[in-house]
Scaffold this active site. Structure first.
Site, PDB file in Angstrom:
ATOM      1  N   ASN A 105       0.828  -1.194   0.000  1.00  0.00           N
ATOM      2  CA  ASN A 105       0.000   0.000   0.000  1.00  0.00           C
ATOM      3  C   ASN A 105       0.871   1.257   0.000  1.00  0.00           C
ATOM      4  O   ASN A 105       2.040   1.231   0.388  1.00  0.00           O
ATOM      5  CB  ASN A 105      -0.907   0.034   1.239  1.00  0.00           C
ATOM      6  CG  ASN A 105      -2.036  -0.970   1.165  1.00  0.00           C
ATOM      7  OD1 ASN A 105      -2.527  -1.287   0.080  1.00  0.00           O
ATOM      8  ND2 ASN A 105      -2.464  -1.478   2.307  1.00  0.00           N
ATOM      9  N   LYS A 206      -6.376   3.770  -4.845  1.00  0.00           N
ATOM     10  CA  LYS A 206      -6.474   3.085  -3.552  1.00  0.00           C
ATOM     11  C   LYS A 206      -5.941   3.969  -2.427  1.00  0.00           C
ATOM     12  O   LYS A 206      -6.476   3.966  -1.307  1.00  0.00           O
ATOM     13  CB  LYS A 206      -5.699   1.767  -3.590  1.00  0.00           C
ATOM     14  CG  LYS A 206      -5.838   0.964  -2.303  1.00  0.00           C
ATOM     15  CD  LYS A 206      -5.164  -0.385  -2.368  1.00  0.00           C
ATOM     16  CE  LYS A 206      -5.385  -1.159  -1.069  1.00  0.00           C
ATOM     17  NZ  LYS A 206      -4.707  -2.484  -1.089  1.00  0.00           N
ATOM     18  N   ASN A 210      -7.013   4.917   1.572  1.00  0.00           N
ATOM     19  CA  ASN A 210      -6.094   4.590   2.663  1.00  0.00           C
ATOM     20  C   ASN A 210      -5.615   5.818   3.420  1.00  0.00           C
ATOM     21  O   ASN A 210      -5.479   5.793   4.647  1.00  0.00           O
ATOM     22  CB  ASN A 210      -4.888   3.819   2.122  1.00  0.00           C
ATOM     23  CG  ASN A 210      -5.195   2.357   1.863  1.00  0.00           C
ATOM     24  OD1 ASN A 210      -6.119   1.800   2.441  1.00  0.00           O
ATOM     25  ND2 ASN A 210      -4.419   1.725   0.997  1.00  0.00           N
ATOM     26  N   GLU A 288       2.078   2.671   9.219  1.00  0.00           N
ATOM     27  CA  GLU A 288       2.564   3.111   7.905  1.00  0.00           C
ATOM     28  C   GLU A 288       2.095   4.540   7.625  1.00  0.00           C
ATOM     29  O   GLU A 288       1.263   4.779   6.759  1.00  0.00           O
ATOM     30  CB  GLU A 288       2.051   2.178   6.813  1.00  0.00           C
ATOM     31  CG  GLU A 288       2.760   0.857   6.735  1.00  0.00           C
ATOM     32  CD  GLU A 288       2.449   0.136   5.448  1.00  0.00           C
ATOM     33  OE1 GLU A 288       3.365  -0.043   4.629  1.00  0.00           O
ATOM     34  OE2 GLU A 288       1.289  -0.254   5.252  1.00  0.00           O
TER      35      GLU A 288
END
Length: 330
Positions: A105, A206, A210, A288
């Site tokens: 990701n 995406k 996120n 993250e």
């Protein structure tokens, strides 16, 4: 190119599910992981609940790549903080024709490789300070996967596949060379796999979700459906997504629907799910932050797009992450 020997580097939720299904499909699967994960796999294997069925695989697992040897396909599914460790082992896992696929990701270190007009070649300090990853993991060798697949790790370590198994594969250069051979491995393992000549579009599409829901979920400890049910939180999510879209559009990236289209008129009802960042937070793991939102702020500053809501989210989750690291040192 033969694709029989496959190593999953970082067999967590996503990588563990891949290991199970690829072994079921007849591939010779191994796993490179930290010592605690290796001990767990060697003792009891990887257990997966998927579609009402229970599957167990026991790939050969090792801490040292020398114990596994060269592979035909290496699939990296670690968090971004683990990439320097991956770089130490990747050459040992490889022969000249080994394919490297990173299924991760966030914004990758190679984002501006051959891309971005006047910004082409720019290194992202939030992701790759000093260009260490760019040197160790050259973009010309990389295949990148953007996955939509919800897999949770239960308390006993069992993997639970809740929904989705869509994967897009591409290269930083946009070339599709060699991708179909790799895609066929994923397809044999049950993944709906498409090839993309514009993988940055998929990455950014995406990322918009996120960069918004991951920090919000940790700040509120809420699942995605609850985040969307609160009108004030939903409004913040809409604004952050639209800021992210503006950054992408400044670089010519097709980012998909607006925040309002995503969250006010969704095509599907909101799913009650924990984000990966919330799951990491609950397990005391590092968050993250940089690849999911810090890099967006850095790129926004680079292209001159104002992102006040994103910066506020970044500041809050960065502080939350710092305090969490002090409370739960890795």
């Amino acid at each position: 190119m033969s694709m029989q020997r496959i190593c999953i580097v970082g067999p967590g939720a996503i990588g563990g599910m891949m290991a199970v299904h690829m072994q079921r499909a007849g591939y010779d699967v191994s796993a490179l992981a930290r010592s605690t994960k290796v001990a767990e796999i060697n003792q009891k294997g990887i257990k997966l609940l998927d579609g009402g069925q229970t599957y167990t695989a026991k790939p050969k697992a090792a801490v040292d790549a020398r114990d596994l040897g060269p592979q035909d396909l290496v699939i990296v599914t670690v968090k971004a903080a683990g990439l320097p460790w991956v770089a130490e082992h990747l050459q040992t896992l490889s022969h000249p024709d080994t394919a490297w696929v990173f299924v991760m990701n966030g914004v990758p270190w190679w984002f501006f490789h051959g891309f971005g007009g006047e910004h082409a070649g720019t290194g992202l300090q939030s992701i790759d300070p000093g260009g260490v990853l760019s040197t160790a993991l050259p973009a010309d060798r990389i295949m990148w996967g953007v996955i939509n697949c919800n897999v949770a790790i239960e308390i006993d370590g069992t993997l639970n596949h809740a929904h989705s198994n869509q994967l897009q594969l591409g290269r930083p250069s946009g070339s599709l060379n060699g991708l179909d051979t790799v895609a066929n491995v994923f397809r044999a393992a049950g993944y709906n796999t498409d090839l993309s000549p514009t993988i940055r579009d998929a990455i950014w599409g995406k990322l918009l979700v996120n960069m918004t829901f991951n920090p919000l979920s940790v700040l509120t400890m809420a699942t995605t459906d609850l985040l969307l049910s609160d009108p004030l939180v939903r409004d913040l999510a809409i604004k952050a997504v639209d800021e992210g879209r503006a950054v992408g559009e400044a670089l010519g990236i097709a980012s998909g629907p607006s925040g309002a289209q995503r969250f006010l008129a969704p095509t599907k009802p909101a799913v009650s799910a924990k984000t990966s960042m919330l799951a990491d937070f609950e397990r005391g793991r590092a968050l993250e932050v940089s690849p999911l939102i810090g890099a967006v702020v850095e790129i926004a500053n680079l292209v001159g797009v104002s992102v006040p809501f994103t910066k506020a989210l970044y500041g809050l989750i960065r502080l939350r992450s710092q305090i969490s690291a002090q409370t739960n040192p890795i």
